[in-house]
Design a protein around this motif. Structure first.
Motif, PDB file in Angstrom:
ATOM      1  N   LEU A  29      10.677   9.599  -3.931  1.00 38.17           N
ATOM      2  CA  LEU A  29      11.737   9.582  -4.933  1.00 38.17           C
ATOM      3  C   LEU A  29      11.606  10.772  -5.887  1.00 38.17           C
ATOM      4  CD1 LEU A  29      11.767   5.757  -5.736  1.00 38.17           C
ATOM      5  CD2 LEU A  29      13.421   7.030  -4.320  1.00 38.17           C
ATOM      6  N   THR A  30      10.381  11.119  -6.231  1.00 40.56           N
ATOM      7  CA  THR A  30      10.139  12.286  -7.078  1.00 40.56           C
ATOM      8  C   THR A  30      10.582  13.562  -6.370  1.00 40.56           C
ATOM      9  OG1 THR A  30       8.303  11.185  -8.201  1.00 40.56           O
ATOM     10  CG2 THR A  30       8.370  13.593  -8.331  1.00 40.56           C
ATOM     11  N   GLU A  31      10.269  13.675  -5.069  1.00 40.48           N
ATOM     12  CA  GLU A  31      10.715  14.830  -4.281  1.00 40.48           C
ATOM     13  C   GLU A  31      12.237  14.930  -4.257  1.00 40.48           C
ATOM     14  OE1 GLU A  31       9.063  14.932  -0.312  1.00 40.48           O
ATOM     15  OE2 GLU A  31       7.066  14.474  -1.086  1.00 40.48           O
ATOM     16  N   PHE A  32      12.906  13.803  -4.283  1.00 32.85           N
ATOM     17  CA  PHE A  32      14.372  13.796  -4.293  1.00 32.85           C
ATOM     18  C   PHE A  32      14.939  14.219  -5.650  1.00 32.85           C
ATOM     19  CE2 PHE A  32      14.660  10.057  -1.014  1.00 32.85           C
ATOM     20  CZ  PHE A  32      14.166  10.884  -0.022  1.00 32.85           C
ATOM     21  N   GLY A  33      14.088  14.363  -6.657  1.00 27.95           N
ATOM     22  CA  GLY A  33      14.524  14.756  -7.984  1.00 27.95           C
ATOM     23  C   GLY A  33      15.078  13.606  -8.806  1.00 27.95           C
ATOM     24  N   LEU A  34      14.658  12.397  -8.484  1.00 26.44           N
ATOM     25  CA  LEU A  34      15.165  11.205  -9.157  1.00 26.44           C
ATOM     26  C   LEU A  34      14.183  10.683 -10.198  1.00 26.44           C
ATOM     27  CD1 LEU A  34      16.488   9.359  -6.003  1.00 26.44           C
ATOM     28  CD2 LEU A  34      17.869  10.467  -7.765  1.00 26.44           C
ATOM     29  N   GLY A  35      14.707  10.217 -11.298  1.00 27.85           N
ATOM     30  CA  GLY A  35      13.924   9.434 -12.232  1.00 27.85           C
ATOM     31  C   GLY A  35      13.985   7.992 -11.765  1.00 27.85           C
ATOM     32  N   PHE A  36      12.961   7.209 -12.040  1.00 30.19           N
ATOM     33  CA  PHE A  36      12.963   5.831 -11.550  1.00 30.19           C
ATOM     34  C   PHE A  36      12.052   4.933 -12.353  1.00 30.19           C
ATOM     35  CE2 PHE A  36       9.850   8.248  -9.108  1.00 30.19           C
ATOM     36  CZ  PHE A  36       8.705   7.490  -9.260  1.00 30.19           C
TER      37      PHE A  36
ATOM     38  N   GLU B  64       4.337 -12.531  -3.766  1.00 30.90           N
ATOM     39  CA  GLU B  64       5.163 -13.570  -3.126  1.00 30.90           C
ATOM     40  C   GLU B  64       5.644 -14.635  -4.100  1.00 30.90           C
ATOM     41  OE1 GLU B  64       3.258 -15.158   0.342  1.00 30.90           O
ATOM     42  OE2 GLU B  64       3.126 -13.197   1.295  1.00 30.90           O
ATOM     43  N   GLU B  65       4.946 -14.813  -5.219  1.00 25.71           N
ATOM     44  CA  GLU B  65       5.346 -15.807  -6.216  1.00 25.71           C
ATOM     45  C   GLU B  65       6.270 -15.216  -7.281  1.00 25.71           C
ATOM     46  OE1 GLU B  65       1.826 -15.541  -5.457  1.00 25.71           O
ATOM     47  OE2 GLU B  65       2.331 -16.938  -3.863  1.00 25.71           O
ATOM     48  N   GLY B  66       6.583 -13.923  -7.163  1.00 25.86           N
ATOM     49  CA  GLY B  66       7.468 -13.283  -8.133  1.00 25.86           C
ATOM     50  C   GLY B  66       6.763 -12.655  -9.313  1.00 25.86           C
ATOM     51  N   GLY B  67       5.436 -12.577  -9.246  1.00 27.86           N
ATOM     52  CA  GLY B  67       4.677 -11.945 -10.325  1.00 27.86           C
ATOM     53  C   GLY B  67       4.639 -10.431 -10.158  1.00 27.86           C
ATOM     54  N   LEU B  68       4.804  -9.714 -11.248  1.00 28.45           N
ATOM     55  CA  LEU B  68       4.775  -8.259 -11.217  1.00 28.45           C
ATOM     56  C   LEU B  68       3.356  -7.777 -10.923  1.00 28.45           C
ATOM     57  CD1 LEU B  68       6.330  -5.591 -11.696  1.00 28.45           C
ATOM     58  CD2 LEU B  68       5.665  -5.787 -14.113  1.00 28.45           C
ATOM     59  N   LEU B  69       3.205  -7.002  -9.841  1.00 26.20           N
ATOM     60  CA  LEU B  69       1.908  -6.446  -9.469  1.00 26.20           C
ATOM     61  C   LEU B  69       1.705  -5.045 -10.033  1.00 26.20           C
ATOM     62  CD1 LEU B  69       1.744  -7.470  -5.700  1.00 26.20           C
ATOM     63  CD2 LEU B  69       0.441  -8.451  -7.590  1.00 26.20           C
ATOM     64  N   ARG B  70       2.755  -4.216  -9.913  1.00 25.08           N
ATOM     65  CA  ARG B  70       2.672  -2.830 -10.377  1.00 25.08           C
ATOM     66  C   ARG B  70       4.041  -2.359 -10.839  1.00 25.08           C
ATOM     67  NH1 ARG B  70       0.462   1.396  -6.335  1.00 25.08           N
ATOM     68  NH2 ARG B  70       0.521   2.677  -8.214  1.00 25.08           N
ATOM     69  N   GLU B  71       4.017  -1.443 -11.767  1.00 25.08           N
ATOM     70  CA  GLU B  71       5.246  -0.799 -12.213  1.00 25.08           C
ATOM     71  C   GLU B  71       4.950   0.694 -12.344  1.00 25.08           C
ATOM     72  OE1 GLU B  71       8.599  -1.085 -15.739  1.00 25.08           O
ATOM     73  OE2 GLU B  71       6.736  -2.197 -15.953  1.00 25.08           O
ATOM     74  N   LEU B  72       5.805   1.497 -11.751  1.00 24.98           N
ATOM     75  CA  LEU B  72       5.692   2.949 -11.830  1.00 24.98           C
ATOM     76  C   LEU B  72       6.969   3.498 -12.452  1.00 24.98           C
ATOM     77  CD1 LEU B  72       4.340   3.651  -8.226  1.00 24.98           C
ATOM     78  CD2 LEU B  72       3.007   3.478 -10.325  1.00 24.98           C
ATOM     79  N   ARG B  73       6.802   4.485 -13.336  1.00 25.22           N
ATOM     80  CA  ARG B  73       7.963   5.104 -13.990  1.00 25.22           C
ATOM     81  C   ARG B  73       7.842   6.617 -13.885  1.00 25.22           C
ATOM     82  NH1 ARG B  73      10.867   1.983 -17.701  1.00 25.22           N
ATOM     83  NH2 ARG B  73      10.031  -0.101 -17.941  1.00 25.22           N
ATOM     84  N   SER B  74       8.989   7.245 -13.806  1.00 25.96           N
ATOM     85  CA  SER B  74       9.031   8.704 -13.910  1.00 25.96           C
ATOM     86  C   SER B  74      10.082   9.072 -14.931  1.00 25.96           C
ATOM     87  CB  SER B  74       9.356   9.332 -12.559  1.00 25.96           C
ATOM     88  OG  SER B  74      10.714   9.170 -12.247  1.00 25.96           O
ATOM     89  N   ARG B  75       9.984  10.260 -15.431  1.00 21.31           N
ATOM     90  CA  ARG B  75      10.917  10.798 -16.439  1.00 21.31           C
ATOM     91  C   ARG B  75      11.113   9.848 -17.567  1.00 21.31           C
ATOM     92  NH1 ARG B  75      15.812  13.653 -13.415  1.00 21.31           N
ATOM     93  NH2 ARG B  75      14.769  14.176 -11.564  1.00 21.31           N
TER      94      ARG B  75
ATOM     95  N   GLU C 144       0.816  -1.217   0.000  1.00 20.44           N
ATOM     96  CA  GLU C 144       0.000   0.000   0.000  1.00 20.44           C
ATOM     97  C   GLU C 144       0.852   1.271   0.000  1.00 20.44           C
ATOM     98  OE1 GLU C 144      -2.169  -3.287   2.165  1.00 20.44           O
ATOM     99  OE2 GLU C 144      -0.179  -2.427   2.310  1.00 20.44           O
ATOM    100  N   ALA C 145       2.132   1.148   0.294  1.00 20.34           N
ATOM    101  CA  ALA C 145       3.006   2.318   0.408  1.00 20.34           C
ATOM    102  C   ALA C 145       3.807   2.608  -0.864  1.00 20.34           C
ATOM    103  CB  ALA C 145       3.950   2.120   1.589  1.00 20.34           C
ATOM    104  N   LEU C 146       3.577   1.861  -1.919  1.00 24.83           N
ATOM    105  CA  LEU C 146       4.372   2.051  -3.143  1.00 24.83           C
ATOM    106  C   LEU C 146       4.243   3.472  -3.683  1.00 24.83           C
ATOM    107  CD1 LEU C 146       6.269   0.449  -5.035  1.00 24.83           C
ATOM    108  CD2 LEU C 146       4.296   0.160  -6.530  1.00 24.83           C
ATOM    109  N   ASP C 147       3.045   4.017  -3.697  1.00 27.90           N
ATOM    110  CA  ASP C 147       2.865   5.380  -4.203  1.00 27.90           C
ATOM    111  C   ASP C 147       3.584   6.396  -3.313  1.00 27.90           C
ATOM    112  OD1 ASP C 147       1.311   4.751  -6.474  1.00 27.90           O
ATOM    113  OD2 ASP C 147      -0.484   4.577  -5.231  1.00 27.90           O
ATOM    114  N   THR C 148       3.626   6.158  -2.018  1.00 28.77           N
ATOM    115  CA  THR C 148       4.344   7.048  -1.107  1.00 28.77           C
ATOM    116  C   THR C 148       5.833   7.022  -1.404  1.00 28.77           C
ATOM    117  OG1 THR C 148       2.679   6.717   0.620  1.00 28.77           O
ATOM    118  CG2 THR C 148       4.824   7.556   1.326  1.00 28.77           C
ATOM    119  N   LEU C 149       6.388   5.840  -1.641  1.00 27.43           N
ATOM    120  CA  LEU C 149       7.800   5.741  -2.000  1.00 27.43           C
ATOM    121  C   LEU C 149       8.061   6.458  -3.320  1.00 27.43           C
ATOM    122  CD1 LEU C 149      10.658   4.697  -1.491  1.00 27.43           C
ATOM    123  CD2 LEU C 149       9.963   2.532  -2.577  1.00 27.43           C
ATOM    124  N   ALA C 150       7.193   6.284  -4.293  1.00 17.04           N
ATOM    125  CA  ALA C 150       7.351   6.955  -5.587  1.00 17.04           C
ATOM    126  C   ALA C 150       7.331   8.476  -5.413  1.00 17.04           C
ATOM    127  CB  ALA C 150       6.268   6.506  -6.562  1.00 17.04           C
ATOM    128  N   SER C 151       6.440   8.978  -4.582  1.00 18.62           N
ATOM    129  CA  SER C 151       6.373  10.421  -4.329  1.00 18.62           C
ATOM    130  C   SER C 151       7.650  10.931  -3.683  1.00 18.62           C
ATOM    131  CB  SER C 151       5.185  10.749  -3.423  1.00 18.62           C
ATOM    132  OG  SER C 151       3.977  10.486  -4.072  1.00 18.62           O
TER     133      SER C 151
END
Length: 118
Positions: free
Chosen positions: A93-100, A107-118, A84-91
């Protein structure tokens, strides 16, 4: 109530989450070297400690990650996060001025979400 980093409440990581292994990975790009990225997390209220010659461990109640330089101007972030905190981490990182590119896995290694900036 916000936690130490001034963000909204998130569930706290529990032993089961930590034992399940890494579920968050990111490649961070921008003007900051890995040491400076760790310093930004520390300024935001996270615990920060050196984990190797060039790597750092940073954590807060809802996230524990390692930061390691991987190439010029890039840092690898990997560890455990409350989903539930993924968006908070993304925010943050954005505040730090980082692209990501930030990826959350189940738990099985399946991709649930992907967020990109820049």
């Amino acid at each position: 109530m916000p936690d130490a980093d001034g963000r909204d409440d998130h569930p706290v990581l529990d032993h089961r989450s930590l034992e399940a292994g890494n579920n968050v990975y990111a490649t961070l790009r921008g003007p900051l070297r890995t040491a400076a990225v760790a310093e930004r997390f520390e300024r935001a209220g996270w615990t920060c400690r050196s984990s190797s010659w060039h790597g750092y461990e940073v954590e807060t109640g809802w996230c524990q990650v390692e930061l390691d330089p991987i190439e010029e101007g890039a840092t690898l972030l990997n560890g455990v996060i409350v989903p539930e905190a993924l968006d908070t981490l993304a925010s943050l990182l954005t505040e730090f001025g980082l692209g990501f590119t930030l990826e959350l896995y189940d738990e099985e290694g399946g991709l649930l979400r992907e967020l990109r900036s820049r």
